[in-house]
Design a protein around this motif. Sequence first.
Motif, short mmCIF file in Angstrom:
data_model
loop_
_atom_site.label_atom_id
_atom_site.label_comp_id
_atom_site.label_asym_id
_atom_site.label_seq_id
_atom_site.Cartn_x
_atom_site.Cartn_y
_atom_site.Cartn_z
N GLY A 158 -17.81 -91.93 65.60
CA GLY A 158 -17.09 -93.07 66.14
C GLY A 158 -17.10 -94.28 65.23
N VAL A 159 -18.11 -94.40 64.40
CA VAL A 159 -18.19 -95.53 63.47
C VAL A 159 -17.06 -95.47 62.45
N ALA A 160 -16.53 -94.27 62.19
CA ALA A 160 -15.46 -94.13 61.20
C ALA A 160 -14.23 -94.95 61.58
N SER A 161 -13.95 -95.07 62.88
CA SER A 161 -12.78 -95.85 63.28
C SER A 161 -13.02 -97.35 63.15
N ALA A 162 -14.27 -97.76 62.94
CA ALA A 162 -14.55 -99.18 62.73
C ALA A 162 -14.43 -99.59 61.27
N VAL A 163 -14.50 -98.63 60.35
CA VAL A 163 -14.50 -98.97 58.93
C VAL A 163 -13.21 -99.69 58.50
N ALA A 179 -9.18 -106.12 58.74
CA ALA A 179 -8.65 -105.95 60.09
C ALA A 179 -7.40 -105.07 60.14
N ARG A 180 -7.50 -103.87 59.63
CA ARG A 180 -6.36 -102.95 59.62
C ARG A 180 -6.35 -102.15 60.91
N LEU A 181 -5.81 -102.76 61.95
CA LEU A 181 -5.80 -102.15 63.27
C LEU A 181 -4.93 -100.90 63.28
N LYS A 182 -3.81 -100.93 62.57
CA LYS A 182 -2.91 -99.77 62.52
C LYS A 182 -3.62 -98.56 61.88
N THR A 183 -4.37 -98.79 60.83
CA THR A 183 -5.11 -97.71 60.18
C THR A 183 -6.21 -97.18 61.10
N ALA A 184 -6.90 -98.06 61.79
CA ALA A 184 -7.97 -97.64 62.70
C ALA A 184 -7.42 -96.79 63.84
N VAL A 185 -6.30 -97.20 64.42
CA VAL A 185 -5.69 -96.43 65.51
C VAL A 185 -5.18 -95.09 65.01
N THR A 186 -4.55 -95.07 63.83
CA THR A 186 -4.08 -93.82 63.25
C THR A 186 -5.25 -92.88 62.97
N LEU A 187 -6.32 -93.42 62.45
CA LEU A 187 -7.52 -92.63 62.19
C LEU A 187 -8.08 -92.06 63.48
N TYR A 188 -8.16 -92.87 64.52
CA TYR A 188 -8.66 -92.41 65.82
C TYR A 188 -7.79 -91.28 66.37
N LEU A 189 -6.48 -91.44 66.31
CA LEU A 189 -5.58 -90.41 66.81
C LEU A 189 -5.67 -89.12 66.01
N TYR A 241 -15.78 -88.24 72.35
CA TYR A 241 -15.20 -89.01 71.24
C TYR A 241 -13.90 -89.69 71.69
N VAL A 242 -13.04 -88.95 72.35
CA VAL A 242 -11.73 -89.49 72.74
C VAL A 242 -11.88 -90.61 73.77
N LEU A 243 -12.75 -90.41 74.75
CA LEU A 243 -12.89 -91.40 75.81
C LEU A 243 -13.67 -92.64 75.39
N PHE A 244 -14.67 -92.45 74.54
CA PHE A 244 -15.52 -93.60 74.28
C PHE A 244 -15.84 -93.83 72.80
N CYS A 245 -16.49 -92.89 72.16
CA CYS A 245 -17.08 -93.14 70.83
C CYS A 245 -16.05 -93.50 69.77
N GLY A 246 -14.90 -92.88 69.80
CA GLY A 246 -13.89 -93.17 68.79
C GLY A 246 -13.06 -94.39 69.12
N LEU A 247 -12.83 -94.61 70.40
CA LEU A 247 -11.97 -95.71 70.83
C LEU A 247 -12.71 -97.03 70.97
N TYR A 248 -14.01 -96.97 71.27
CA TYR A 248 -14.73 -98.22 71.54
C TYR A 248 -14.76 -99.20 70.36
N PRO A 249 -14.98 -98.76 69.11
CA PRO A 249 -14.95 -99.76 68.03
C PRO A 249 -13.62 -100.51 67.93
N ILE A 250 -12.52 -99.85 68.24
CA ILE A 250 -11.21 -100.51 68.22
C ILE A 250 -11.10 -101.49 69.38
N VAL A 251 -11.52 -101.05 70.57
CA VAL A 251 -11.50 -101.93 71.74
C VAL A 251 -12.43 -103.12 71.51
N LYS A 252 -13.59 -102.87 70.95
CA LYS A 252 -14.55 -103.94 70.66
C LYS A 252 -13.94 -104.97 69.70
#
Length: 168
Positions: free
Chosen positions: A38-43, A49-59, A78-89
């Motif tokens: 899940g930390v990978a989507s925060a990188v 602040a590349r939100l588009k890249t983070a969301v694409t990575l999560y998907l 991962y889908v419900l919490f670990c991958g999405l939470y860094p983006i939501v945070k």
Amino acid sequence: MKTKEIARGGLLAAAAVALLYVGGTVTYIGPAACLVAGVASAVPLLRRARLKTAVTLYLAVSILSALLVPRKIVVAAYVLFCGLYPIVKFCIECYAPRRTQTSMKLAYFNIALVIAAALAVLVFLPQFAITGFVRIVAVWVAADITFIIYDVALSRLIAMLRRSLPPD
């Protein structure tokens, strides 16, 4: 998106899928592998602040792990919490007033917890149903306390990564 950004996202996605795959095959490290993946989507959100890249990575990681990981409960976590939470945070900390951030994060976690509990009882583990109001409240409070500790630890990890990662 720049080529460098796409390549970095692909490498992060590959690492996250590999971690989820290992977590799906080795039973005891599933939760830890899911949290680290899940930390990978925060990188992508660390410096620029590349939100588009983070969301694409999560998907991408969500879809690939759903296809490749043998234990689907790790994918669901991962889908419900670990991958999405860094983006939501990131979104909450950037756009919400400071005094409401913690309550918004807890609201997100509790919604994800309700969805996860419904999935666990109805789909994955029907025999896992917790009975008794006191037990449910105790598990819920313990989960909320664990989430607050996780949020603080994730904040500190992100701060450490900001300091130690090389500039773009």
